[in-house]
Design an enzyme around this catalytic site. Structure first.
Site, PDB file in Angstrom:
ATOM      1  N   LYS A 237      75.142  -6.491  14.754  1.00 59.45           N
ATOM      2  CA  LYS A 237      75.698  -7.860  14.720  1.00 59.45           C
ATOM      3  C   LYS A 237      77.213  -7.783  14.550  1.00 59.45           C
ATOM      4  O   LYS A 237      77.828  -6.839  15.050  1.00 59.45           O
ATOM      5  CB  LYS A 237      75.011  -8.680  13.623  1.00 59.45           C
ATOM      6  CG  LYS A 237      73.485  -8.630  13.760  1.00 59.45           C
ATOM      7  CD  LYS A 237      72.768  -9.652  12.974  1.00 59.45           C
ATOM      8  CE  LYS A 237      71.268  -9.494  13.215  1.00 59.45           C
ATOM      9  NZ  LYS A 237      70.474 -10.485  12.530  1.00 59.45           N
TER      10      LYS A 237
ATOM     11  N   HIS B 170      69.373 -13.213  21.782  1.00 60.29           N
ATOM     12  CA  HIS B 170      69.086 -13.163  20.341  1.00 60.29           C
ATOM     13  C   HIS B 170      69.101 -14.589  19.794  1.00 60.29           C
ATOM     14  O   HIS B 170      69.880 -15.425  20.255  1.00 60.29           O
ATOM     15  CB  HIS B 170      70.136 -12.287  19.635  1.00 60.29           C
ATOM     16  CG  HIS B 170      69.763 -11.990  18.219  1.00 60.29           C
ATOM     17  ND1 HIS B 170      69.955 -12.906  17.213  1.00 60.29           N
ATOM     18  CD2 HIS B 170      69.179 -10.910  17.653  1.00 60.29           C
ATOM     19  CE1 HIS B 170      69.498 -12.381  16.079  1.00 60.29           C
ATOM     20  NE2 HIS B 170      69.027 -11.176  16.320  1.00 60.29           N
TER      21      HIS B 170
ATOM     22  N   GLU C 238      70.384 -15.808  17.289  1.00 60.96           N
ATOM     23  CA  GLU C 238      71.710 -16.266  16.831  1.00 60.96           C
ATOM     24  C   GLU C 238      72.551 -16.740  18.012  1.00 60.96           C
ATOM     25  O   GLU C 238      73.343 -17.675  17.879  1.00 60.96           O
ATOM     26  CB  GLU C 238      72.397 -15.127  16.053  1.00 60.96           C
ATOM     27  CG  GLU C 238      71.711 -14.913  14.703  1.00 60.96           C
ATOM     28  CD  GLU C 238      71.763 -13.485  14.168  1.00 60.96           C
ATOM     29  OE1 GLU C 238      72.590 -12.679  14.634  1.00 60.96           O
ATOM     30  OE2 GLU C 238      70.955 -13.175  13.266  1.00 60.96           O
TER      31      GLU C 238
ATOM     32  N   SER D 150      63.583  -8.358   9.514  1.00 58.55           N
ATOM     33  CA  SER D 150      63.447  -7.703   8.208  1.00 58.55           C
ATOM     34  C   SER D 150      62.567  -6.455   8.252  1.00 58.55           C
ATOM     35  O   SER D 150      61.824  -6.197   7.307  1.00 58.55           O
ATOM     36  CB  SER D 150      62.929  -8.696   7.150  1.00 58.55           C
ATOM     37  OG  SER D 150      63.844  -9.769   7.016  1.00 58.55           O
TER      38      SER D 150
ATOM     39  N   GLY E 215      66.733 -11.519   8.758  1.00 59.56           N
ATOM     40  CA  GLY E 215      67.702 -11.490   7.661  1.00 59.56           C
ATOM     41  C   GLY E 215      67.227 -12.204   6.402  1.00 59.56           C
ATOM     42  O   GLY E 215      68.013 -12.466   5.499  1.00 59.56           O
TER      43      GLY E 215
ATOM     44  N   GLU F 206      61.071 -11.694  17.816  1.00 58.15           N
ATOM     45  CA  GLU F 206      61.746 -11.832  16.525  1.00 58.15           C
ATOM     46  C   GLU F 206      61.527 -13.234  15.968  1.00 58.15           C
ATOM     47  O   GLU F 206      62.267 -14.166  16.326  1.00 58.15           O
ATOM     48  CB  GLU F 206      63.252 -11.604  16.695  1.00 58.15           C
ATOM     49  CG  GLU F 206      63.625 -10.241  17.203  1.00 58.15           C
ATOM     50  CD  GLU F 206      65.041  -9.861  16.778  1.00 58.15           C
ATOM     51  OE1 GLU F 206      65.186  -8.837  16.106  1.00 58.15           O
ATOM     52  OE2 GLU F 206      65.978 -10.613  17.078  1.00 58.15           O
TER      53      GLU F 206
ATOM     54  N   ASN G  59      70.735  -3.367  15.643  1.00 56.53           N
ATOM     55  CA  ASN G  59      71.623  -4.469  16.022  1.00 56.53           C
ATOM     56  C   ASN G  59      72.633  -4.649  14.881  1.00 56.53           C
ATOM     57  O   ASN G  59      72.300  -5.214  13.845  1.00 56.53           O
ATOM     58  CB  ASN G  59      70.768  -5.735  16.219  1.00 56.53           C
ATOM     59  CG  ASN G  59      71.607  -6.964  16.511  1.00 56.53           C
ATOM     60  OD1 ASN G  59      72.815  -6.870  16.736  1.00 56.53           O
ATOM     61  ND2 ASN G  59      70.968  -8.129  16.508  1.00 56.53           N
TER      62      ASN G  59
HETATM   63  P1  PGA Z   1      67.093  -8.198  10.383  1.00 53.51           P
HETATM   64  O1  PGA Z   1      67.647  -8.649  11.826  1.00 53.51           O
HETATM   65  O2  PGA Z   1      66.464  -6.844  10.545  1.00 53.51           O
HETATM   66  O3  PGA Z   1      68.318  -8.152   9.495  1.00 53.51           O
HETATM   67  O4  PGA Z   1      66.124  -9.225   9.952  1.00 53.51           O
HETATM   68  C1  PGA Z   1      66.926  -8.404  12.989  1.00 53.51           C
HETATM   69  C2  PGA Z   1      67.670  -8.986  14.172  1.00 53.51           C
HETATM   70  O5  PGA Z   1      68.228 -10.071  14.038  1.00 53.51           O
HETATM   71  O6  PGA Z   1      67.725  -8.383  15.261  1.00 53.51           O
END
Ligand code: PGA
Length: 253
Positions: free
Chosen positions: A11, A98, A100, A216, A176, A170, A9
């Protein structure tokens, strides 16, 4: 047999040139290092979909996906992109819900149910995201909270449709942040989600649904997470922007 999937992803990152470079590196490493039986999906920002798809060419096992789609078919919705437009550019997957999108764009379970429907109607595989906040985890209600996200957004689907959905668990506190859920915490939740799916659709159907872990995931923790019985892959944010790290995660299987 459910698929093993590693999805990147991106983003809101990478210019055109940066995206091309990353994709070429990933495709070359994937071919040279003979990665087998893992489905790789690259989910870049919309303008990259077609050029990334072109670079992937006919490389078996690598696919392209979007990070969102509209709940509408077409029309006067400035700034939106429909599932049919996404599919027409050769994408096969789309991330839906997601955290976000839920947090910054106020997408709720009802809207996400519509998006999942649109994706399926247009032949896209939805990667449906669910997961709890730190507050909910600390209150100990994470399992019921995440099960409810599934019930509310997915349980109106038929048994045939739900088998076309990929789920990504997630935990928001791990996205993140550099903090991952432990492999046992991930397995516990994935197993609970699979049982929840089985309670509605039966064991056989639930066994066919890939449930990815996201939050992460990195080359140094991927192996342990991916070794768990109900963890069928990963949705990778930060580490998907570095070709070496991303391919090392793919190879951790
Ligand atoms: P990350 O993000 O691996 O940077 O924690 C995962 C995601 O948001 O899909």
């Amino acid at each position: 047999m459910r698929k093993k999937i590693i999805a990147g992803n991106w983003k809101m990152n990478l210019t055109f040139d940066e995206g091309q470079k990353l994709t070429s590196e990933i495709v070359n490493m994937y071919k040279d290092e003979q990665v087998s039986d893992v489905t790789v999906v690259l989910n870049p920002p919309f303008p990259h979909l077609f050029p990334v798809k072109k670079l992937i060419g006919d490389t078996a096992g690598i696919f392209v996906g979007a990070q969102n789609c509209s709940d509408k078919d077409s029309g006067a919705y400035t700034g939106e992109t429909s599932a049919s437009i996404i599919a027409s550019f050769g994408a096969q997957y789309v991330i839906i819900g997601h955290s976000e999108r839920r947090e910054y764009f106020k997408e709720d379970n009802e809207l996400l149910a519509l998006k999942v429907k649109k994706a399926l109607e247009n032949g896209l595989t939805p990667i449906f995201c669910c997961g709890e906040s730190l507050e909910i985890r600390e209150a100990g209600t994470h399992e019921s909270n995440v099960k409810f996200q599934l019930t509310d957004s997915l349980f109106s689907l038929s048994a045939e449709e739900i088998q076309k959905v990929v789920i990504a668990y997630e935990p928001i506190w791990a996205i993140g942040t550099g903090k991952t859920a432990s492999a046992d915490q991930a397995q516990e939740m994935h197993q609970a989600l699979r049982r929840h799916l089985a309670s509605k659709y039966g064991k056989e159907v639930a066994a066919e649904i890939s449930i990815l872990y996201g939050g992460s995931m990195k080359p140094d923790n991927a192996k342990e997470l991916l070794s768990k019985e109900d963890v069928d892959g990963g949705l990778i944010g930060g580490a998907s922007l570095k070709s070496r790290d991303f391919i090392d995660i793919v190879k951790s299987y």
